[in-house]
Design a protein around this motif. Structure first.
Motif, PDB file in Angstrom:
ATOM      1  N   MET A 193       0.838  -1.198   0.000  1.00  0.00           N
ATOM      2  CA  MET A 193       0.000   0.000   0.000  1.00  0.00           C
ATOM      3  C   MET A 193       0.877   1.254   0.000  1.00  0.00           C
ATOM      4  SD  MET A 193      -3.160   0.993  -0.019  1.00  0.00           S
ATOM      5  CE  MET A 193      -4.093  -0.415   0.576  1.00  0.00           C
ATOM      6  N   ILE A 194       0.622   2.194  -0.928  1.00  0.00           N
ATOM      7  CA  ILE A 194       1.359   3.447  -0.998  1.00  0.00           C
ATOM      8  C   ILE A 194       0.616   4.487  -0.170  1.00  0.00           C
ATOM      9  CG2 ILE A 194       2.272   5.246  -2.513  1.00  0.00           C
ATOM     10  CD1 ILE A 194       2.125   3.210  -4.813  1.00  0.00           C
ATOM     11  N   ARG A 195       1.251   4.919   0.907  1.00  0.00           N
ATOM     12  CA  ARG A 195       0.637   5.912   1.794  1.00  0.00           C
ATOM     13  C   ARG A 195       0.956   7.313   1.263  1.00  0.00           C
ATOM     14  NH1 ARG A 195      -0.302   4.716   7.013  1.00  0.00           N
ATOM     15  NH2 ARG A 195       1.054   6.388   7.780  1.00  0.00           N
ATOM     16  N   VAL A 196      -0.106   8.106   1.028  1.00  0.00           N
ATOM     17  CA  VAL A 196       0.053   9.406   0.379  1.00  0.00           C
ATOM     18  C   VAL A 196      -0.455  10.528   1.282  1.00  0.00           C
ATOM     19  CG1 VAL A 196      -0.633  10.841  -1.592  1.00  0.00           C
ATOM     20  CG2 VAL A 196      -0.155   8.403  -1.930  1.00  0.00           C
ATOM     21  N   LEU A 197       0.327  11.607   1.361  1.00  0.00           N
ATOM     22  CA  LEU A 197      -0.074  12.833   2.055  1.00  0.00           C
ATOM     23  C   LEU A 197      -0.262  13.920   1.004  1.00  0.00           C
ATOM     24  CD1 LEU A 197      -0.409  14.658   4.605  1.00  0.00           C
ATOM     25  CD2 LEU A 197       2.073  14.985   4.548  1.00  0.00           C
ATOM     26  N   GLU A 217      -3.344   4.735  -0.438  1.00  0.00           N
ATOM     27  CA  GLU A 217      -4.138   5.167   0.722  1.00  0.00           C
ATOM     28  C   GLU A 217      -3.760   6.600   1.068  1.00  0.00           C
ATOM     29  OE1 GLU A 217      -4.749   4.148   5.491  1.00  0.00           O
ATOM     30  OE2 GLU A 217      -3.177   3.152   4.326  1.00  0.00           O
ATOM     31  N   VAL A 218      -4.734   7.507   1.095  1.00  0.00           N
ATOM     32  CA  VAL A 218      -4.491   8.886   1.520  1.00  0.00           C
ATOM     33  C   VAL A 218      -4.515   8.926   3.039  1.00  0.00           C
ATOM     34  CG1 VAL A 218      -5.326  11.261   1.477  1.00  0.00           C
ATOM     35  CG2 VAL A 218      -5.491   9.851  -0.587  1.00  0.00           C
ATOM     36  N   ARG A 258       4.614   9.469   8.262  1.00  0.00           N
ATOM     37  CA  ARG A 258       5.621   8.750   7.456  1.00  0.00           C
ATOM     38  C   ARG A 258       5.041   8.186   6.155  1.00  0.00           C
ATOM     39  NH1 ARG A 258      10.838   9.078  10.022  1.00  0.00           N
ATOM     40  NH2 ARG A 258      10.319  10.275  11.884  1.00  0.00           N
ATOM     41  N   PRO A 259       4.488   9.045   5.303  1.00  0.00           N
ATOM     42  CA  PRO A 259       3.953   8.562   4.029  1.00  0.00           C
ATOM     43  C   PRO A 259       5.085   8.196   3.065  1.00  0.00           C
ATOM     44  CG  PRO A 259       3.916  10.942   4.062  1.00  0.00           C
ATOM     45  CD  PRO A 259       4.352  10.501   5.443  1.00  0.00           C
ATOM     46  N   GLU A 260       4.775   7.347   2.107  1.00  0.00           N
ATOM     47  CA  GLU A 260       5.758   7.037   1.061  1.00  0.00           C
ATOM     48  C   GLU A 260       5.847   8.168   0.037  1.00  0.00           C
ATOM     49  OE1 GLU A 260       5.289   3.743   3.274  1.00  0.00           O
ATOM     50  OE2 GLU A 260       3.593   4.401   2.060  1.00  0.00           O
ATOM     51  N   VAL A 261       4.702   8.847  -0.183  1.00  0.00           N
ATOM     52  CA  VAL A 261       4.633   9.908  -1.196  1.00  0.00           C
ATOM     53  C   VAL A 261       3.909  11.130  -0.630  1.00  0.00           C
ATOM     54  CG1 VAL A 261       3.660  10.578  -3.441  1.00  0.00           C
ATOM     55  CG2 VAL A 261       4.650   8.296  -3.146  1.00  0.00           C
ATOM     56  N   VAL A 262       4.451  12.319  -0.933  1.00  0.00           N
ATOM     57  CA  VAL A 262       3.771  13.570  -0.614  1.00  0.00           C
ATOM     58  C   VAL A 262       3.454  14.278  -1.922  1.00  0.00           C
ATOM     59  CG1 VAL A 262       3.947  15.840   0.482  1.00  0.00           C
ATOM     60  CG2 VAL A 262       4.944  13.832   1.602  1.00  0.00           C
ATOM     61  N   LEU A 263       2.160  14.576  -2.141  1.00  0.00           N
ATOM     62  CA  LEU A 263       1.757  15.401  -3.280  1.00  0.00           C
ATOM     63  C   LEU A 263       1.856  16.851  -2.825  1.00  0.00           C
ATOM     64  CD1 LEU A 263      -1.414  13.647  -4.774  1.00  0.00           C
ATOM     65  CD2 LEU A 263       0.964  13.414  -5.449  1.00  0.00           C
ATOM     66  N   MET A 264       2.722  17.629  -3.461  1.00  0.00           N
ATOM     67  CA  MET A 264       3.024  18.972  -2.973  1.00  0.00           C
ATOM     68  C   MET A 264       2.701  20.044  -4.011  1.00  0.00           C
ATOM     69  SD  MET A 264       4.380  20.633  -0.305  1.00  0.00           S
ATOM     70  CE  MET A 264       5.500  19.504   0.558  1.00  0.00           C
ATOM     71  N   ASP A 265       1.787  20.946  -3.643  1.00  0.00           N
ATOM     72  CA  ASP A 265       1.526  22.116  -4.480  1.00  0.00           C
ATOM     73  C   ASP A 265       2.666  23.110  -4.284  1.00  0.00           C
ATOM     74  OD1 ASP A 265       0.265  23.936  -6.145  1.00  0.00           O
ATOM     75  OD2 ASP A 265      -1.028  24.719  -4.568  1.00  0.00           O
ATOM     76  N   LEU A 266       2.919  23.963  -5.276  1.00  0.00           N
ATOM     77  CA  LEU A 266       3.998  24.943  -5.147  1.00  0.00           C
ATOM     78  C   LEU A 266       3.513  26.271  -4.592  1.00  0.00           C
ATOM     79  CD1 LEU A 266       6.188  24.484  -8.366  1.00  0.00           C
ATOM     80  CD2 LEU A 266       6.637  23.674  -6.055  1.00  0.00           C
ATOM     81  N   LEU A 314      -8.109   9.269  -5.388  1.00  0.00           N
ATOM     82  CA  LEU A 314      -7.189   8.219  -4.968  1.00  0.00           C
ATOM     83  C   LEU A 314      -7.849   7.165  -4.089  1.00  0.00           C
ATOM     84  CD1 LEU A 314      -4.068  10.457  -4.161  1.00  0.00           C
ATOM     85  CD2 LEU A 314      -4.550   9.169  -6.263  1.00  0.00           C
ATOM     86  N   HIS A 315      -8.951   7.540  -3.429  1.00  0.00           N
ATOM     87  CA  HIS A 315      -9.631   6.600  -2.542  1.00  0.00           C
ATOM     88  C   HIS A 315     -10.157   5.403  -3.327  1.00  0.00           C
ATOM     89  CE1 HIS A 315     -11.906   5.137   0.869  1.00  0.00           C
ATOM     90  NE2 HIS A 315     -12.978   5.057   0.106  1.00  0.00           N
ATOM     91  N   GLY A 316      -9.895   4.242  -2.822  1.00  0.00           N
ATOM     92  CA  GLY A 316     -10.403   3.038  -3.455  1.00  0.00           C
ATOM     93  C   GLY A 316      -9.442   2.395  -4.428  1.00  0.00           C
ATOM     94  N   LYS A 317      -8.360   3.118  -4.769  1.00  0.00           N
ATOM     95  CA  LYS A 317      -7.348   2.492  -5.610  1.00  0.00           C
ATOM     96  C   LYS A 317      -6.646   1.422  -4.771  1.00  0.00           C
ATOM     97  CE  LYS A 317      -8.450   5.357  -8.785  1.00  0.00           C
ATOM     98  NZ  LYS A 317      -9.330   4.912  -9.877  1.00  0.00           N
TER      99      LYS A 317
END
Length: 218
Positions: A1-5, A28-29, A47-55, A21-24
């Motif tokens: 599971m890829i944990r995303v923030l 997991e968000v 400790r997420p694996e990925v952070v989606l970051m706006d600039l 992203l929910h349900g993929k």
């Protein structure tokens, strides 16, 4: 599971991304942040694996600064820049400070999912048009022989210093104020160094500075 923030200053964007992203089955968000400092705090906690970051986040810490700080604290966390800025300057800055990927907000949903999966697996990701543009510019520079051999070494110490300031986005007046010299002197040094390096545009200068390791956003 890829944990995303998710970090974005617009609540509707955060909600939309969470719903997407929910349900993929492999994503997991785990949290949402509205600005950079909050994103760093939540990343340290979750400790997420990925952070989606706006600039661009006008309230609080911007995405570029937050990414640089987050990578110092959590070097193994992959940051995917999700932005409206289709701009080489932002792209190169993001790469230089450690972002694993850069994608536009108008990208298809499938592309965003692929980008998350790619950087979570330890790969880098750039949106297709950026990759094509970078390759085109690289091949063109190779065809022209690149920058003149040893050109950087011909710069004076002051010219090298001003090159670094310009590449980081400072205006001539801001550089003059920081170095306690006149704006005219900055303009003269800038003109001289651009001529010596064979560069004509600011994006070219930023790419050159990145190649030489002159960009430092600490």
């Amino acid at each position: 599971m890829i944990r995303v923030l998710i970090c974005d200053d617009h609540a509707v964007v955060r909600s939309g991304l969470t719903m997407l992203l929910h349900g993929k089955h492999d994503i997991e968000v785990v949290g949402e942040a509205s600005e950079g400092d909050e994103a760093i705090r939540m990343a340290l906690e979750l400790r997420p694996e990925v952070v989606l970051m706006d600039l661009s986040m006008p309230h609080g810490k911007d995405g570029m600064t937050a990414t640089a700080e987050l990578k110092k604290e959590l070097p193994d966390t992959a940051v995917l820049i999700l932005t409206m800025h289709d701009d080489d300057e932002y792209l190169f800055r993001a790469i230089q400070i450690g972002a694993s990927g850069y994608i536009l907000k108008n990208a298809p949903h499938e592309e965003l999912l692929a980008a998350i999966q790619s950087i979570a697996a330890g790969n880098a990701y750039l949106y297709p048009t950026a990759t094509k543009r970078l390759m085109s510019e690289y091949l063109q520079r190779m065809k022209q022989g690149g920058e003149p051999a040893g050109a950087y070494e011909t710069l004076s110490e002051r010219e090298k210093e001003i090159l670094g300031w310009i590449a980081k986005g400072y205006s001539n007046k801001e550089i003059a104020d920081n170095l306690v010299i006149s704006v005219k002197t900055v303009e003269t040094h800038k003109s001289n160094l651009m001529e010596k390096l064979g560069l004509k545009t600011r994006p070219e200068l930023i790419k050159f500075a990145l190649k030489k390791g002159l960009l430092n956003f600490e």
